[in-house]
Write an enzyme that holds these catalytic residues in place. Structure first.
Site, mmCIF file in Angstrom:
data_model
loop_
_atom_site.group_PDB
_atom_site.id
_atom_site.type_symbol
_atom_site.label_atom_id
_atom_site.label_comp_id
_atom_site.label_asym_id
_atom_site.label_seq_id
_atom_site.Cartn_x
_atom_site.Cartn_y
_atom_site.Cartn_z
ATOM 1 N N ASP A 60 0.778 -1.348 0.028
ATOM 2 C CA ASP A 60 -0.083 0.060 -0.060
ATOM 3 C C ASP A 60 0.715 1.372 0.124
ATOM 4 O O ASP A 60 1.754 1.347 0.605
ATOM 5 C CB ASP A 60 -0.783 0.272 1.302
ATOM 6 C CG ASP A 60 -1.482 -1.201 1.610
ATOM 7 O OD1 ASP A 60 -1.471 -2.050 0.944
ATOM 8 O OD2 ASP A 60 -1.985 -1.261 2.697
ATOM 9 N N GLU A 243 -10.374 -2.261 4.624
ATOM 10 C CA GLU A 243 -8.827 -1.807 4.813
ATOM 11 C C GLU A 243 -8.867 -0.326 4.158
ATOM 12 O O GLU A 243 -9.567 -0.180 3.212
ATOM 13 C CB GLU A 243 -7.785 -2.871 4.261
ATOM 14 C CG GLU A 243 -7.865 -4.359 4.671
ATOM 15 C CD GLU A 243 -6.792 -5.301 4.132
ATOM 16 O OE1 GLU A 243 -6.523 -5.865 4.882
ATOM 17 O OE2 GLU A 243 -6.785 -5.310 2.998
HETATM 18 C C1 FRU Z 1 -3.898 -3.777 2.889
HETATM 19 C C2 FRU Z 1 -3.243 -4.206 4.121
HETATM 20 C C3 FRU Z 1 -3.430 -3.040 5.346
HETATM 21 C C4 FRU Z 1 -2.398 -3.015 6.093
HETATM 22 C C5 FRU Z 1 -1.095 -3.446 5.230
HETATM 23 C C6 FRU Z 1 -0.331 -4.399 5.893
HETATM 24 O O1 FRU Z 1 -2.984 -4.022 1.875
HETATM 25 O O2 FRU Z 1 -3.664 -5.391 4.300
HETATM 26 O O3 FRU Z 1 -4.754 -3.265 5.888
HETATM 27 O O4 FRU Z 1 -2.053 -2.150 7.045
HETATM 28 O O5 FRU Z 1 -1.692 -4.165 4.150
HETATM 29 O O6 FRU Z 1 0.929 -4.550 5.058
#
Ligand code: FRU
Length: 535
Positions: A60, A243
């Site tokens: 992300d 998320e």
């Molecule tokens: C989304 C996610 C978020 C988390 C991160 C962990 O892709 O799952 O929810 O903070 O990636 O790397």
């Protein structure tokens, strides 16, 4: 998913891995070593202008803001492997949102306490008191994910912490004495805080993802947060855990009316499988977000409204602190999907970001929608433009012959006119016989993209098993396409970004030709092929 928090973690993880296509918070592949990139790999797969880390794993985008002449981009980063692992915040900067320069890692995990996704705000009035008085402090708020607690099957694995920077975002200190700023309230999935200044109600707002809903908090100082409300249980898509939300007020184009937008990613359960990002439009009274009544009808009818229908735009959020003279709402996403992100055929690095996009809110009748388009800055990298002749005819028509434009960095624009109840198929191809097809099915009313014959895909049975579709509202009379091509990605912006499809592919040779075909005849006009020269 509702009963998940009552289940033992092993069960939860097994379900998650089975459904979500291996989202491995516990099955961390820390032993995957990253070897030095071969020039063949660089040449075949390293995008020309989409951001990739030099080496290691990225997911992300996080904590983007603008300060002192730079757009900052942080991202979920594991420098020592090419699969998901102990999360850091990687860092890159850009003067124009197109050309990125990687920086030293911004925030490191403390052993088993990983730094998950979050956001950052420029605290112009030093409301946090974390500034030194000379320049505005920048405050990052992120999820601290405790792997030891996770392994012990605890619920309170995730909490929200802050870090701050007093040099415009280049170096960061954790706010050790004050963390966590939001404690875990007994919810297993409780993460990805996005902070924003709410000018209407003169307060900081935080939205975070709490399992199957978004939660809102408020603060005066970014350090003490008060729970306000939540939104989304049983509304919109719920095929997986919510998320990476974003929440902001935005003007309707061409008017002074404003609305609030909630962007909410989820995995799995996206528009075309796996990871996807939906959005909601409504009003916010300082405490509660309420869906606009017409938008609510649309959500009910379409089940969810998506920011992108392609498989590869996830966890995208917007920039903080864009100067008001600019005024744009700028967005970037992770150009991959948890279904196969860890298996794609690159070794040295894994994943790229999407092109940065401007998001706008439009109103047609009583209906609000977001449109997204590539940032205008990309146009300054156009090194050559070919204007094509109008095309008219049946069967297969050539739009671009080999040798005229290098399709590993190009923008292609065209319009289709007088569309019949027919399928219009565009084909990108190369001498190896690899093809990527996309277009409009105007009988069944959808856009499509098919990468099943576009090179390597056997690394995952999820990668090319289905054709991506984006439903269109009824018969199309005309259609305008803007397509951004980089070496391993296509981003299709249809009708000024009303529908977007973003996907990656792994051809063995670059595409060199573009053609179009239909049975009833094609009328193609305003063809403009722009060569980009970004490297
Ligand atoms: C989304 C996610 C978020 C988390 C991160 C962990 O892709 O799952 O929810 O903070 O990636 O790397």
């Amino acid at each position: 998913m509702k009963s998940k928090k009552h289940l033992p973690l092993a069960f939860y993880s097994a379900i998650l891995i089975a459904i979500a296509g291996c989202k491995p918070y516990s099955a961390v592949a820390q032993n995957t070593t990253v070897s030095v990139s071969t020039s063949a790999e660089e040449q075949m797969y390293r995008p020309n202008f989409h951001f990739t880390p030099k080496k290691g794993w990225m997911n992300d985008p996080n904590g983007m803001f603008y300060a002192n002449g730079y757009y900052h981009l942080f991202y979920q980063y594991y420098p020592d492997g090419n699969k998901w692992g102990p999360m850091h915040w990687g860092h890159a900067i850009s003067k124009d949102l197109v050309k990125w320069e990687e920086q030293p890692i911004a925030i490191y995990p403390d052993n088993d306490k990983y730094i998950f996704s979050g956001s950052a705000v420029v605290d112009t009035n030093n409301t946090s008191g974390l500034g030194t008085g000379k320049i505005a402090p920048i405050v990052a708020i992120y999820t601290l994910h405790d792997m030891t607690k996770e392994k012990e099957n605890k619920i309170d694995v995730e909490q929200q912490d802050i870090a701050y920077s007093n040099d415009n975002g280049f170096t960061w200190q954790k706010f050790k004495e004050g963390n966590p700023v939001v404690k875990n309230p007994g919810i297993r999935d409780f993460r990805d805080p996005k902070a924003t200044w709410d000018e209407t109600h003169k307060q900081w707002i935080l939205v975070l993802a709490a399992q199957d809903r978004s939660q809102f908090y408020k603060s005066k100082d970014l350090k003490n947060w008060e729970y306000l409300s939540d939104f989304g249980k049983n509304i919109g898509a719920h095929g997986g855990v919510w998320e990476c939300p974003d929440f902001f007020q935005i003007k309707v184009e061409g008017s002074n009316e404003t609305k609030w937008v909630l962007i909410q990613s989820l995995n799995p359960g996206g528009a075309n499988g796996g990871s996807g990002t939906q959005y909601f439009i409504g009003d916010f009274d300082g405490t509660t977000f309420t869906l606009d009544s017409n938008f609510a009808k649309r959500v009910e009818k379409e089940k969810a409204v998506w920011i992108d229908y392609g498989k590869d735009n996830y966890a995208g959020v917007t920039w903080n602190n864009i100067p008001s003279a600019d005024g744009r709402r700028l967005f970037i996403g992770w150009m991959s999907n948890w279904e196969y992100a860890q298996d794609v055929p690159t070794n040295t690095w894994r994943s790229a970001t999407t092109i940065a996009r401007e998001i706008q809110l439009i109103k047609k009748g009583n209906d609000y929608s977001l449109i997204s388009n590539p940032v205008k800055e990309i146009n300054k990298y156009v090194s050559k433009t070919i204007k094509g002749k109008n095309l008219n005819g049946k069967g297969k028509l050539s739009i671009l012959e080999p040798g005229k434009i290098d399709l590993t960095q190009a923008i292609v624009n065209f319009n289709l006119k007088n569309l019949k109840q027919d399928t219009y198929t565009f084909t990108l191809s190369n001498a190896a016989g690899e093809v990527l097809t996309f277009g409009i099915n105007n009988s069944d009313h959808y856009l499509f993209l098919d990468r099943s014959k576009a090179g390597k895909n056997n690394f995952s049975d999820k990668f090319a098993s289905t054709i991506t579709k984006a439903a269109l509202e009824g018969n199309q009379k005309d259609g305008a396409f803007k397509i951004i091509l980089d070496k391993t990605s296509i981003e299709i912006f249809y009708n000024n970004g009303e529908k977007v499809i973003t996907e990656i592919f792994f051809t063995n040779q670059p595409f060199t030709s573009l053609s179009v075909s239909s049975n009833e005849g094609v009328e193609l006009s305003n063809l403009v092929l722009n060569q980009l020269n970004i490297n």
